[in-house]
Design an enzyme around this catalytic site. Structure first.
Site, PDB file in Angstrom:
ATOM      1  N   ASN A  44       0.828  -1.210   0.000  1.00 57.39           N
ATOM      2  CA  ASN A  44       0.000   0.000   0.000  1.00 57.39           C
ATOM      3  C   ASN A  44       0.862   1.260   0.000  1.00 57.39           C
ATOM      4  O   ASN A  44       1.941   1.303   0.579  1.00 57.39           O
ATOM      5  CB  ASN A  44      -1.024   0.010   1.145  1.00 57.39           C
ATOM      6  CG  ASN A  44      -0.472  -0.341   2.510  1.00 57.39           C
ATOM      7  OD1 ASN A  44       0.533  -1.030   2.638  1.00 57.39           O
ATOM      8  ND2 ASN A  44      -1.131   0.146   3.541  1.00 57.39           N
ATOM      9  N   GLU A  46       0.263   5.100   0.853  1.00 61.14           N
ATOM     10  CA  GLU A  46      -0.642   6.131   1.377  1.00 61.14           C
ATOM     11  C   GLU A  46      -0.176   7.517   0.952  1.00 61.14           C
ATOM     12  O   GLU A  46       0.935   7.688   0.438  1.00 61.14           O
ATOM     13  CB  GLU A  46      -0.740   5.997   2.905  1.00 61.14           C
ATOM     14  CG  GLU A  46      -1.382   4.674   3.296  1.00 61.14           C
ATOM     15  CD  GLU A  46      -1.611   4.517   4.793  1.00 61.14           C
ATOM     16  OE1 GLU A  46      -1.097   5.332   5.586  1.00 61.14           O
ATOM     17  OE2 GLU A  46      -2.315   3.555   5.163  1.00 61.14           O
ATOM     18  N   GLU A  57      -3.061  -4.484  -3.325  1.00 61.47           N
ATOM     19  CA  GLU A  57      -3.517  -5.329  -4.438  1.00 61.47           C
ATOM     20  C   GLU A  57      -3.600  -4.510  -5.724  1.00 61.47           C
ATOM     21  O   GLU A  57      -3.252  -4.979  -6.813  1.00 61.47           O
ATOM     22  CB  GLU A  57      -4.901  -5.929  -4.142  1.00 61.47           C
ATOM     23  CG  GLU A  57      -4.973  -6.749  -2.868  1.00 61.47           C
ATOM     24  CD  GLU A  57      -5.376  -5.926  -1.644  1.00 61.47           C
ATOM     25  OE1 GLU A  57      -4.866  -4.800  -1.478  1.00 61.47           O
ATOM     26  OE2 GLU A  57      -6.187  -6.426  -0.862  1.00 61.47           O
TER      27      GLU A  57
HETATM   28  N1  THU Z   1      -5.408  -1.627   2.377  1.00 59.86           N
HETATM   29  C1  THU Z   1      -4.849  -2.363   1.369  1.00 59.86           C
HETATM   30  O1  THU Z   1      -3.708  -2.116   0.961  1.00 59.86           O
HETATM   31  N2  THU Z   1      -5.589  -3.364   0.837  1.00 59.86           N
HETATM   32  C2  THU Z   1      -6.841  -3.709   1.235  1.00 59.86           C
HETATM   33  O2  THU Z   1      -7.462  -4.542   0.608  1.00 59.86           O
HETATM   34  C3  THU Z   1      -7.407  -3.088   2.432  1.00 59.86           C
HETATM   35  C4  THU Z   1      -6.731  -1.849   2.904  1.00 59.86           C
HETATM   36  C5  THU Z   1      -4.633  -0.512   2.944  1.00 59.86           C
HETATM   37  C6  THU Z   1      -5.195   0.858   2.658  1.00 59.86           C
HETATM   38  C7  THU Z   1      -4.590   1.671   3.773  1.00 59.86           C
HETATM   39  O3  THU Z   1      -3.294   2.102   3.379  1.00 59.86           O
HETATM   40  C8  THU Z   1      -4.454   0.675   4.917  1.00 59.86           C
HETATM   41  O4  THU Z   1      -4.579  -0.617   4.350  1.00 59.86           O
HETATM   42  C9  THU Z   1      -5.515   0.850   6.007  1.00 59.86           C
HETATM   43  O5  THU Z   1      -6.779   0.877   5.461  1.00 59.86           O
END
Ligand code: THU
Length: 149
Positions: A44, A46, A57
């Site tokens: 992820n 951010e 994903e």
């Molecule tokens: N997140 C993902 O990377 N994939 C998911 O399927 C659910 C949430 C991330 C988004 C954010 O950076 C962190 O998890 C908390 O929501």
């Protein structure tokens, strides 16, 4: 765990170490098994403008697509958990893809013509919940509805 699931969960764990998640401090890693046996990963990303954040994903699928391989994804592994002081994902609870990521995965699945296996693991331990994407996103809208496949 099968070797394939093991490999995907290990790769997703390794990818989660590269999460840029200073706001949620929740690190997620995703690993895509490709038709040639290779693995493409994502974590992820951010953003200070929170709503712009990208899920692991989605990053992984975008990476495979940028390599011209969106239709070659044959299985997915995902893990996630709260980050410890060193930035490592922790916890024993399997994480499953968010709604938007399910739709992104569906694009790849329909382009490949398969019901994509999705293995949801935890940052630590052996717990894995395995699904077919059609269980996570029934009656999905996708390329088939637009006559692309
Ligand atoms: N997140 C993902 O990377 N994939 C998911 O399927 C659910 C949430 C991330 C988004 C954010 O950076 C962190 O998890 C908390 O929501």
């Amino acid at each position: 765990m099968t070797d394939e699931i093991d490999r995907l969960i290990d790769a997703a764990r390794a990818a989660s170490a590269h999460a840029h998640a200073p706001y949620s401090r929740f690190a997620v890693g995703a690993a895509l098994l490709m038709a040639d046996g290779g693995i493409v990963t994502g974590a992820n990303v951010e953003n200070a403008s929170y709503g712009l954040s990208l899920c692991a994903e989605t990053v992984a699928v975008a990476t495979a697509s940028a390599q011209g391989r969106i239709a070659q994804i044959v299985a997915v592994g995902v893990i996630g958990g709260a980050m410890d002081a060193d930035g490592r994902a922790t916890g024993h609870r399997p994480v499953s893809p968010c709604g938007r990521c399910r739709q992104v995965l569906n694009e790849a699945a329909q382009m490949a013509g398969i019901d994509l296996p999705v293995h949801c693991g935890a940052a630590e331990g052996d717990a894995v919940a395995s699904y077919a994407l059609s269980q996570l996103l029934p009656d999905a809208f996708g390329p088939a509805d637009l006559g692309i496949v």
